[in-house]
Enzyme design. Structure first.
Site, PDB file in Angstrom:
ATOM      1  N   ASP A 131       0.848  -1.186   0.000  1.00  0.00           N
ATOM      2  CA  ASP A 131       0.000   0.000   0.000  1.00  0.00           C
ATOM      3  C   ASP A 131       0.886   1.240   0.000  1.00  0.00           C
ATOM      4  O   ASP A 131       2.053   1.186   0.391  1.00  0.00           O
ATOM      5  CB  ASP A 131      -0.874   0.045   1.259  1.00  0.00           C
ATOM      6  CG  ASP A 131      -1.809  -1.140   1.368  1.00  0.00           C
ATOM      7  OD1 ASP A 131      -2.418  -1.515   0.350  1.00  0.00           O
ATOM      8  OD2 ASP A 131      -1.937  -1.682   2.485  1.00  0.00           O
ATOM      9  N   ASP A 160      -2.043  -1.712  -4.962  1.00  0.00           N
ATOM     10  CA  ASP A 160      -2.847  -1.965  -3.777  1.00  0.00           C
ATOM     11  C   ASP A 160      -3.440  -0.640  -3.298  1.00  0.00           C
ATOM     12  O   ASP A 160      -3.504   0.333  -4.050  1.00  0.00           O
ATOM     13  CB  ASP A 160      -2.015  -2.659  -2.702  1.00  0.00           C
ATOM     14  CG  ASP A 160      -2.843  -3.647  -1.897  1.00  0.00           C
ATOM     15  OD1 ASP A 160      -4.061  -3.426  -1.747  1.00  0.00           O
ATOM     16  OD2 ASP A 160      -2.282  -4.642  -1.410  1.00  0.00           O
ATOM     17  N   ASP A 164      -4.338   2.245   3.733  1.00  0.00           N
ATOM     18  CA  ASP A 164      -5.137   1.222   4.401  1.00  0.00           C
ATOM     19  C   ASP A 164      -4.813   1.201   5.899  1.00  0.00           C
ATOM     20  O   ASP A 164      -3.640   1.224   6.297  1.00  0.00           O
ATOM     21  CB  ASP A 164      -4.878  -0.156   3.802  1.00  0.00           C
ATOM     22  CG  ASP A 164      -5.546  -0.327   2.441  1.00  0.00           C
ATOM     23  OD1 ASP A 164      -6.150   0.648   1.940  1.00  0.00           O
ATOM     24  OD2 ASP A 164      -5.469  -1.435   1.878  1.00  0.00           O
ATOM     25  N   ARG A 217     -13.940   3.138  -1.987  1.00  0.00           N
ATOM     26  CA  ARG A 217     -13.256   3.144  -0.690  1.00  0.00           C
ATOM     27  C   ARG A 217     -12.810   4.556  -0.312  1.00  0.00           C
ATOM     28  O   ARG A 217     -11.621   4.839  -0.152  1.00  0.00           O
ATOM     29  CB  ARG A 217     -12.060   2.191  -0.668  1.00  0.00           C
ATOM     30  CG  ARG A 217     -12.433   0.742  -0.958  1.00  0.00           C
ATOM     31  CD  ARG A 217     -11.225  -0.169  -0.857  1.00  0.00           C
ATOM     32  NE  ARG A 217     -11.576  -1.558  -1.198  1.00  0.00           N
ATOM     33  CZ  ARG A 217     -10.725  -2.572  -1.224  1.00  0.00           C
ATOM     34  NH1 ARG A 217      -9.451  -2.351  -0.926  1.00  0.00           N
ATOM     35  NH2 ARG A 217     -11.117  -3.778  -1.543  1.00  0.00           N
TER      36      ARG A 217
END
Length: 322
Positions: A131, A160, A164, A217
């Site tokens: 990430d 990715d 996160d 997201r």
């Protein structure tokens, strides 16, 4: 005589200002973008504090500089290519120099750490499984004034996540960042099956961020508590996603060219909760199956009205603004 006249003018100006204020006619000004400390769930995060800064320009020097838990301020000069992620120790501030310093190809991982600040970095094209920034089992994190980006020329799983936050991380503020050209923006809570670890944690504030051409997201939140205010979202398929019993307060944001601004009933077996107030949806749909009870965050903040959010965020978010 000039002194007396000057005093009279000041008195008149003060009186007129008070009168206008009493009428509620003073327009709301855009927010100030360069806070010196985090607002929201990440309040109290100090990073390396007043430690003497160390400037690095190579991957080896950076990896060494951020490795331990002593108080430290690490300045990154230039763009460093990564393969995978570099772990960041506790009590750390990582600060980009100028507006074009940072990392590409991978990212940073804050794992089992506390009291970390990441500011003013370019973070681009984190090739999976890396990430752009991963926060795991960590508390007191402030992610501020960074520019996250990738591209949408590849399959959605080629890169990715940009940011996160998972595994019971807590007390995080994400402010004044730009997120651009990506499929999976910011995931909070990695799995529907992680309630035992995540419940009671994953408290995250997002404010004054710009999301441009990010598919979804924005953020996706499981189990936790999210406050999403004064953000500017453009070109999303689904933006805010509250799921698996999460509670989200979505306040005074602006959505443009977005299909679904807020949803609580997609992709998981258990719906989430959401409260919406003061947003400019710009024609976007909402899918709120459960109205939540999270209406008063446990910290001091001022949410500017949606009418000034675009000006504030476009002027103040991203690198080179602190």
């Amino acid at each position: 005589m000039s002194t007396i006249i000057g005093r009279r003018r000041l008195a008149a100006l003060f009186a007129s200002t008070v009168a206008v204020a009493a009428l509620g006619a003073i327009p709301q000004q855009p927010a100030v973008a360069a806070e010196t400390a985090p607002i929201g769930f990440g309040a109290g995060t100090t990073g390396g504090g007043s430690a003497a800064p160390v400037t690095v320009s190579t991957l080896a020097a950076f990896t060494s500089a951020v490795a331990n838990d002593s108080a430290k301020v690490v300045r990154v000069s230039g763009l460093i290519t990564l393969s995978g992620q570099v772990d960041i120790g506790s009590n750390t501030t990582v600060l980009g120099v100028g507006s074009a310093s940072g990392f590409t190809g991978g990212g940073l991982r804050i794992k089992e750490s506390t009291n970390v600040i990441i500011r003013n970095l370019l973070i681009s094209k984190p090739i999976a499984p890396a990430d752009g920034i991963t926060v795991q089992k960590s508390t007191k994190v402030w992610i501020d004034h960074n520019a996250f980006s990738a591209d949408r020329d590849h399959d959605k799983d080629y890169y990715d996540g940009l940011l996160d936050i998972s595994h019971a991380s807590d007390h995080v503020t994400v402010s004044w960042n730009t997120f651009k050209d990506h499929f999976k923006g910011s995931l909070v809570g990695h799995s529907d099956n992680n309630s035992g670890e995540d419940t009671g944690h994953l408290r995250v504030t997002y404010h004054h961020n710009q999301f441009s051409n990010v598919y979804s997201r924005i953020p996706s939140l499981r189990f936790g508590t999210g406050h999403f205010y004064d953000n500017y979202v453009q070109g999303a398929e689904t933006a805010c996603h509250s799921r698996m019993g999460a509670h989200m307060l979505v306040e005074n944001n602006v959505f443009r060219d977005t299909k679904v601004a807020v949803t609580t009933n997609r992709s998981s077996d258990v719906d989430g909760y959401a409260v919406l107030r003061g947003n400019d949806l710009g024609g976007a749909a909402t899918e709120v199956s459960q109205t939540g009870s999270f209406t008063t965050p446990p910290y001091s903040y001022t949410a500017e009205p949606a009418s000034s959010v675009v000006a504030s965020v476009t002027a103040g978010a991203g690198t080179g603004k602190i």
